[in-house]
Design a protein around this motif. Structure first.
Motif, PDB file in Angstrom:
ATOM      1  N   THR A  77       0.842  -1.200   0.000  1.00  0.00           N
ATOM      2  CA  THR A  77       0.000   0.000   0.000  1.00  0.00           C
ATOM      3  C   THR A  77       0.876   1.249   0.000  1.00  0.00           C
ATOM      4  O   THR A  77       2.059   1.198   0.354  1.00  0.00           O
ATOM      5  CB  THR A  77      -0.929   0.048   1.225  1.00  0.00           C
ATOM      6  N   VAL A  78       0.292   2.360  -0.388  1.00  0.00           N
ATOM      7  CA  VAL A  78       0.941   3.672  -0.290  1.00  0.00           C
ATOM      8  C   VAL A  78      -0.077   4.655   0.263  1.00  0.00           C
ATOM      9  O   VAL A  78      -1.285   4.446   0.164  1.00  0.00           O
ATOM     10  CB  VAL A  78       1.470   4.166  -1.657  1.00  0.00           C
ATOM     11  N   GLN A  79       0.434   5.731   0.861  1.00  0.00           N
ATOM     12  CA  GLN A  79      -0.453   6.797   1.342  1.00  0.00           C
ATOM     13  C   GLN A  79      -0.508   7.903   0.294  1.00  0.00           C
ATOM     14  O   GLN A  79       0.520   8.378  -0.183  1.00  0.00           O
ATOM     15  CB  GLN A  79       0.054   7.362   2.674  1.00  0.00           C
ATOM     16  N   VAL A  80      -1.725   8.291  -0.048  1.00  0.00           N
ATOM     17  CA  VAL A  80      -1.935   9.261  -1.131  1.00  0.00           C
ATOM     18  C   VAL A  80      -2.730  10.446  -0.598  1.00  0.00           C
ATOM     19  O   VAL A  80      -3.735  10.264   0.098  1.00  0.00           O
ATOM     20  CB  VAL A  80      -2.691   8.618  -2.311  1.00  0.00           C
ATOM     21  N   THR A  81      -2.247  11.649  -0.911  1.00  0.00           N
ATOM     22  CA  THR A  81      -2.972  12.868  -0.554  1.00  0.00           C
ATOM     23  C   THR A  81      -3.272  13.657  -1.823  1.00  0.00           C
ATOM     24  O   THR A  81      -2.352  14.046  -2.552  1.00  0.00           O
ATOM     25  CB  THR A  81      -2.168  13.741   0.416  1.00  0.00           C
ATOM     26  N   ALA A  82      -4.552  13.858  -2.093  1.00  0.00           N
ATOM     27  CA  ALA A  82      -4.977  14.716  -3.208  1.00  0.00           C
ATOM     28  C   ALA A  82      -5.301  16.084  -2.633  1.00  0.00           C
ATOM     29  O   ALA A  82      -6.156  16.209  -1.745  1.00  0.00           O
ATOM     30  CB  ALA A  82      -6.190  14.123  -3.907  1.00  0.00           C
ATOM     31  N   ARG A  83      -4.605  17.102  -3.122  1.00  0.00           N
ATOM     32  CA  ARG A  83      -4.832  18.456  -2.627  1.00  0.00           C
ATOM     33  C   ARG A  83      -6.027  19.073  -3.362  1.00  0.00           C
ATOM     34  O   ARG A  83      -6.087  19.060  -4.590  1.00  0.00           O
ATOM     35  CB  ARG A  83      -3.587  19.308  -2.831  1.00  0.00           C
ATOM     36  N   VAL A  84      -6.962  19.589  -2.607  1.00  0.00           N
ATOM     37  CA  VAL A  84      -8.161  20.217  -3.171  1.00  0.00           C
ATOM     38  C   VAL A  84      -8.152  21.690  -2.778  1.00  0.00           C
ATOM     39  O   VAL A  84      -8.076  22.030  -1.592  1.00  0.00           O
ATOM     40  CB  VAL A  84      -9.444  19.529  -2.656  1.00  0.00           C
ATOM     41  N   GLU A  85      -8.203  22.559  -3.781  1.00  0.00           N
ATOM     42  CA  GLU A  85      -8.115  24.000  -3.544  1.00  0.00           C
ATOM     43  C   GLU A  85      -9.320  24.710  -4.164  1.00  0.00           C
ATOM     44  O   GLU A  85      -9.915  24.233  -5.137  1.00  0.00           O
ATOM     45  CB  GLU A  85      -6.829  24.571  -4.164  1.00  0.00           C
ATOM     46  N   GLN A  86      -9.604  25.882  -3.612  1.00  0.00           N
ATOM     47  CA  GLN A  86     -10.647  26.722  -4.187  1.00  0.00           C
ATOM     48  C   GLN A  86     -10.058  27.497  -5.361  1.00  0.00           C
ATOM     49  O   GLN A  86      -8.945  28.033  -5.280  1.00  0.00           O
ATOM     50  CB  GLN A  86     -11.200  27.690  -3.142  1.00  0.00           C
ATOM     51  N   TYR A  87     -10.795  27.515  -6.464  1.00  0.00           N
ATOM     52  CA  TYR A  87     -10.351  28.189  -7.688  1.00  0.00           C
ATOM     53  C   TYR A  87     -11.285  29.368  -7.976  1.00  0.00           C
ATOM     54  O   TYR A  87     -12.433  29.388  -7.542  1.00  0.00           O
ATOM     55  CB  TYR A  87     -10.378  27.234  -8.878  1.00  0.00           C
ATOM     56  N   THR A  88     -10.740  30.325  -8.719  1.00  0.00           N
ATOM     57  CA  THR A  88     -11.548  31.453  -9.175  1.00  0.00           C
ATOM     58  C   THR A  88     -11.309  31.661 -10.659  1.00  0.00           C
ATOM     59  O   THR A  88     -10.215  31.384 -11.178  1.00  0.00           O
ATOM     60  CB  THR A  88     -11.194  32.729  -8.397  1.00  0.00           C
ATOM     61  N   GLU A  89     -12.334  32.162 -11.338  1.00  0.00           N
ATOM     62  CA  GLU A  89     -12.215  32.398 -12.777  1.00  0.00           C
ATOM     63  C   GLU A  89     -11.692  33.806 -13.011  1.00  0.00           C
ATOM     64  O   GLU A  89     -12.139  34.759 -12.370  1.00  0.00           O
ATOM     65  CB  GLU A  89     -13.577  32.221 -13.443  1.00  0.00           C
ATOM     66  N   THR A  90     -10.733  33.930 -13.904  1.00  0.00           N
ATOM     67  CA  THR A  90     -10.169  35.248 -14.197  1.00  0.00           C
ATOM     68  C   THR A  90      -9.745  35.317 -15.663  1.00  0.00           C
ATOM     69  O   THR A  90      -9.714  34.296 -16.359  1.00  0.00           O
ATOM     70  CB  THR A  90      -8.965  35.538 -13.276  1.00  0.00           C
TER      71      THR A  90
END
Length: 320
Positions: free
Chosen positions: A224-237
């Motif tokens: 097994t491996v430990q996995v972290t998916a980073r989730v960020e807030q995005y804005t349209e520009t």
């Protein structure tokens, strides 16, 4: 009583006697069969041995190893054994449990009592009731090639509105030493995990995922491996990126910029500007003096997702 009635009475009586006879015959046969089954029998048989728990850097090249043996058991066990076809009589020998030794080259051996114990477990009888014809069992085990491969994580993450996965997942460990035949390893560029799945995500996701070793074609020392998916807030520009050309000619473009509409992570917003992008005009078309030049976005900052660009072409004026 008429003759017909008398005949029917005799037939019914004979039928009753016959059924009674069959009943007692069946009971007698059943009792005889049960008595026979309680007796012990010696049976000659063949079992197939397979090997499990090999060292991670080796593979067992011996396949379908058949072992001749005999066992003593009552009729119930013997009957159950006989009802299983020979190809299905398979026992596993764990190389983590069996003290094997190198005989020479790639050949190894171990005592046959370990096979006897596995067969006894399969039959449900004491190990002392199983006798293997040979004192030792031999098998071949060869070294595997090894290759360090990066770990890739298939993503199936659905985020909340205005949130997106930020970059590639962080994997610990990021690489794994994989062992397998050279012909297989040469075709592999990465090793995959099980998919990382989530719905309605609005924060980082950390999970422990199993490693997919190509359905057993290769192996490694990390399950097994430990996995972290980073989730960020995005804005349209919108960025107005100047159109440039990789040539020494002095050229003015109309319009002078490409509008780049994109989604930008809020954490990176302050560090981004039109200079973070690059838009190039087609030099070959310029030298052919075509009236319109194609332009394309050739540089996009990491983690930025482009939604739309316009225009696709520009007019131009060569400045002397």
């Amino acid at each position: 009583m008429s003759a017909e009635e008398l005949k029917d009475k005799i037939v019914k009586k004979d039928k009753s006697r016959f059924l009674t006879f069959l009943f007692f015959l069946l009971i007698s046969s059943l009792l005889w069969f049960l008595i026979k089954l309680t007796k012990d029998y010696t049976t000659q048989t063949v079992f197939t041995v397979t090997y499990v728990d090999e060292p991670v850097n080796k593979w067992v090249s011996t396949t379908d190893q058949r072992v001749n043996l005999s066992f003593v058991a009552d009729g119930f066990v013997t009957l159950r054994h006989n009802l299983v076809r020979q190809p299905k009589r398979i026992v596993e020998v764990s190389l983590e449990e069996v003290p094997y030794r190198l005989e020479g080259g790639n050949t190894y051996s171990y005592g046959s009592q370990y096979v006897a114990e596995r067969v006894a477990d399969w039959l449900g009888i004491p190990a002392g009731n199983v006798t293997v014809n040979d004192d030792k069992q031999f098998f071949n085990m060869e070294d595997l090639q090894q290759k360090e491969l990066p770990v890739q994580v298939p993503l199936d993450v659905k985020t909340q509105r205005q949130y997106l996965v930020y970059g590639n997942p962080i994997v610990e460990p990021a690489t794994i030493t994989v062992y397998g035949p050279k012909s297989v390893l040469d075709t592999m560029e990465a090793i995959n995990t099980a998919p990382l799945t989530a719905t309605g995500a609005n924060a980082d996701i950390t999970k422990v995922l199993s490693v997919n070793y190509c359905d057993g074609a290769v192996r490694g020392n990390e399950s097994t491996v430990q996995v972290t998916a980073r989730v960020e807030q995005y804005t349209e520009t919108l960025f107005e990126v100047p159109v440039i050309i990789t040539d020494s000619m002095q050229v003015r473009f109309f319009p002078e910029v490409m509008d780049v509409k994109c989604l930008v992570p809020i954490r990176d917003f302050a560090n981004l500007s039109p200079a973070s992008f690059q838009v190039l005009a087609d030099t070959a078309q310029l030298h052919r003096r075509q009236p319109l030049l194609d332009i394309r976005l050739t540089k996009v900052p990491e983690h930025v997702q482009v939604i739309k660009t316009e225009p696709e072409q520009v007019e131009y004026l060569i400045v002397n």
